[in-house]
Motif scaffolding. Structure first.
Motif, PDB file in Angstrom:
ATOM      1  N   ARG A  41      14.152  13.881 -30.740  1.00 24.83           N
ATOM      2  CA  ARG A  41      14.967  14.570 -29.730  1.00 24.83           C
ATOM      3  C   ARG A  41      16.416  14.671 -30.171  1.00 24.83           C
ATOM      4  O   ARG A  41      17.033  15.741 -30.075  1.00 24.83           O
ATOM      5  N   GLU A  48      14.639  18.662 -23.764  1.00 28.65           N
ATOM      6  CA  GLU A  48      13.528  18.832 -22.824  1.00 28.65           C
ATOM      7  C   GLU A  48      12.250  18.168 -23.317  1.00 28.65           C
ATOM      8  O   GLU A  48      11.246  18.153 -22.610  1.00 28.65           O
ATOM      9  N   SER A  51      12.626  15.036 -21.002  1.00 29.22           N
ATOM     10  CA  SER A  51      13.512  15.048 -19.839  1.00 29.22           C
ATOM     11  C   SER A  51      12.732  14.597 -18.607  1.00 29.22           C
ATOM     12  O   SER A  51      11.493  14.595 -18.605  1.00 29.22           O
ATOM     13  N   SER A  54      10.215  17.242 -17.654  1.00 28.06           N
ATOM     14  CA  SER A  54       9.080  17.325 -18.576  1.00 28.06           C
ATOM     15  C   SER A  54       8.105  16.179 -18.348  1.00 28.06           C
ATOM     16  O   SER A  54       6.881  16.372 -18.323  1.00 28.06           O
ATOM     17  N   TYR A 325       0.234  15.365 -21.561  1.00 26.85           N
ATOM     18  CA  TYR A 325       1.507  15.886 -22.069  1.00 26.85           C
ATOM     19  C   TYR A 325       1.299  17.249 -22.720  1.00 26.85           C
ATOM     20  O   TYR A 325       2.082  18.187 -22.495  1.00 26.85           O
ATOM     21  N   SER A 328       0.840  19.991 -20.212  1.00 29.68           N
ATOM     22  CA  SER A 328       2.054  20.419 -19.508  1.00 29.68           C
ATOM     23  C   SER A 328       2.984  21.251 -20.388  1.00 29.68           C
ATOM     24  O   SER A 328       4.011  21.750 -19.903  1.00 29.68           O
ATOM     25  N   LEU A 329       2.646  21.429 -21.658  1.00 33.85           N
ATOM     26  CA  LEU A 329       3.552  22.124 -22.578  1.00 33.85           C
ATOM     27  C   LEU A 329       3.753  23.591 -22.228  1.00 33.85           C
ATOM     28  O   LEU A 329       4.761  24.187 -22.583  1.00 33.85           O
ATOM     29  N   ARG A 332       7.054  24.353 -20.867  1.00 40.02           N
ATOM     30  CA  ARG A 332       8.253  24.063 -21.651  1.00 40.02           C
ATOM     31  C   ARG A 332       8.738  25.308 -22.386  1.00 40.02           C
ATOM     32  O   ARG A 332       8.002  26.265 -22.617  1.00 40.02           O
ATOM     33  N   ASP A 333      10.007  25.256 -22.808  1.00 38.93           N
ATOM     34  CA  ASP A 333      10.570  26.377 -23.564  1.00 38.93           C
ATOM     35  C   ASP A 333      10.129  26.299 -25.028  1.00 38.93           C
ATOM     36  O   ASP A 333       9.748  25.235 -25.519  1.00 38.93           O
ATOM     37  N   THR A 336      11.396  23.471 -27.462  1.00 34.59           N
ATOM     38  CA  THR A 336      10.824  22.142 -27.247  1.00 34.59           C
ATOM     39  C   THR A 336       9.470  22.019 -27.923  1.00 34.59           C
ATOM     40  O   THR A 336       9.165  21.003 -28.559  1.00 34.59           O
ATOM     41  N   THR A 389       0.356  27.876 -27.070  1.00 36.32           N
ATOM     42  CA  THR A 389       0.728  26.790 -26.170  1.00 36.32           C
ATOM     43  C   THR A 389      -0.354  26.517 -25.139  1.00 36.32           C
ATOM     44  O   THR A 389      -0.642  25.358 -24.813  1.00 36.32           O
TER      45      THR A 389
END
Length: 424
Positions: A41, A48, A51, A54, A325, A328-329, A332-333, A336, A389
């Motif tokens: 990071r 993110e 974060s 996230s 995890y 959930s991606l 995310r942008d 990240t 993604t």
């Protein structure tokens, strides 16, 4: 089989691979992962990556997978392969939504569990009583559950439209949600402020604290508490010892007076209840409401998490967190997700070194190749396609199972057909 021989067979089978410092190993792995994430990071500037937002999304995505993994663990520790987790979760989504609409979220959770138990009962009758192949029964249950929940949704939800929810032929939205912990005074705000400073490790820990104490459903806490409950019941009680013996050597267990049929039924019913609760979580917590085929393969991902976790609650938790995890991606942008390639590549190379230290040369080479590919991908690109993604949970599942397959040990009698009196 003589009694002394049976005692020895059950004892050896149940105690196999039960390392005394397993939880210390999990702790060390967690701390090492924390340091690695913090380093990536800070290096990439992708704040993110962990974060509070996230991590909160990752925790929410983890819970249904975790509950399915725990369900699979209960069933397979008793020797019954439960491919039907997906179908039991589907039944839980409909049961949770229907009962919540008419009776509130508390009864809704019980309804989700109850419908999952019903799916477990069907699987238990087929496999334990009638000796149907476990895989065939599970696949059939998944197919039936998908068709049944689609039919029930159209039959019961099409005309619903009130303050309690808004129905349709394939959905029921706006239902009441279970209670939520808004925040813990002082702690949540302080952790959020500290996370925003982006300090090495310190802010990463603070981000997790903030995510775990701000706007969290009580069902989320329940899901993680069930990991400890499962570990205690299966590894610290007489009932758990007997249940696990049924999955290792049911003939030896029977010769010692264990009611193998009863324990297998109990395990599969609990398995279905946990999977149903996972389905209820999807409909009542992580989504605006119910829609058909809502699980979207999470039952299978939960089964993979259990396998990667080596049929243990702590390992299943780690596997579920990893898959949650990645699931959930999609929120995310792109920067990240691109930084995550670096994290995965470094992590795989370090793991390859560990396997090399253990003299597992073939596994080390395979893991190192995957790690190098991720690093090359990171080096030659600036972003990750958005279409990829959405595939990451499934890619991660296949990758994890293939990489960890060599170290796994399933219960010896898992999937075998058992007949009462076969001990001779």
């Amino acid at each position: 089989m003589s009694t002394p021989t049976a005692v020895k067979a059950v004892g050896n089978a149940v105690r196999a691979g039960a390392g005394i410092s397993r939880w210390k190993l999990y702790l060390v792995m967690g701390l090492f992962t924390l340091a690695l994430v913090a380093a990536v990071r800070v290096t990439t500037g992708a704040n993110e990556l962990d974060s509070p937002g996230s991590l909160a999304a990752a925790i929410t995505a983890t819970c249904p997978i975790l509950l399915a993994a725990l369900g699979g663990l209960w069933s397979e520790r008793a020797g019954v392969v439960n491919i039907g987790l997906e179908g039991q979760m589907l039944l839980g989504t409909w049961g949770g939504a229907y009962c919540t609409y008419w009776y509130g979220p508390t009864i809704g959770l019980l309804g989700a569990i109850g419908f999952g138990v019903l799916g477990g009962l069907i699987h238990a009758i087929a496999t334990v009583t009638f000796g149907v192949d476990h895989i065939v029964s599970g696949v059939a249950l998944n197919t039936i559950a998908l068709g049944l929940t689609t039919f029930l949704a159209e039959a019961f939800f099409s005309d619903l439209n009130s303050e309690y929810g808004h129905g349709g032929a394939q959905q029921l939205t706006g239902i009441q949600k279970p209670p939520v912990l808004d925040h813990i005074p002082w702690l949540s705000n302080a952790a959020s402020d500290l996370a925003d400073k982006h300090w090495f490790v310190v802010s990463d820990v603070a981000a997790f604290v903030a995510a775990a104490t701000t706007q969290v459903s009580i069902v989320t806490y329940l899901a993680f508490a069930l990991v400890a409950v499962t570990g205690i019941v299966l590894w610290r009680t007489t009932f758990g010892l007997r249940l696990r013996s049924c999955g290792e050597n049911p003939q030896a267990a029977e010769s010692l007076g264990v009611n193998v049929i009863l324990h297998k039924y109990a395990a599969v019913l609990v398995s279905g209840g946990l999977a149903g609760l996972g389905g209820g979580y999807l409909a009542m917590v992580s989504s605006p409401g119910f829609h058909t085929n809502q699980t979207n393969g999470r039952g299978f991902i939960g089964l993979a998490a259990m396998i990667v976790g080596n049929w243990r609650p702590g390992g299943g938790l780690i596997g579920s967190l990893m898959f949650g995890y990645t699931d959930s991606l999609r929120l995310r942008d792109p920067s990240t997700i691109h930084a995550l390639l670096l994290l995965i590549g470094i992590g795989l190379l370090l793991f390859a070194l560990w396997r090399l230290y253990q003299r597992k040369y073939v596994g080390a080479v395979m893991i190192a190749v995957f790690g190098a590919l991720f690093l090359v991908w990171y080096a030659v690109t600036d972003t990750v396609p958005r279409d990829f993604t959405s595939m990451t949970p499934y890619v991660a599942t296949l990758l994890a199972v293939s990489l960890f397959a060599q170290r796994l040990r399933m219960p010896k009698a898992d999937g075998q057909i058992y007949r009462k009196g076969s001990a001779g």
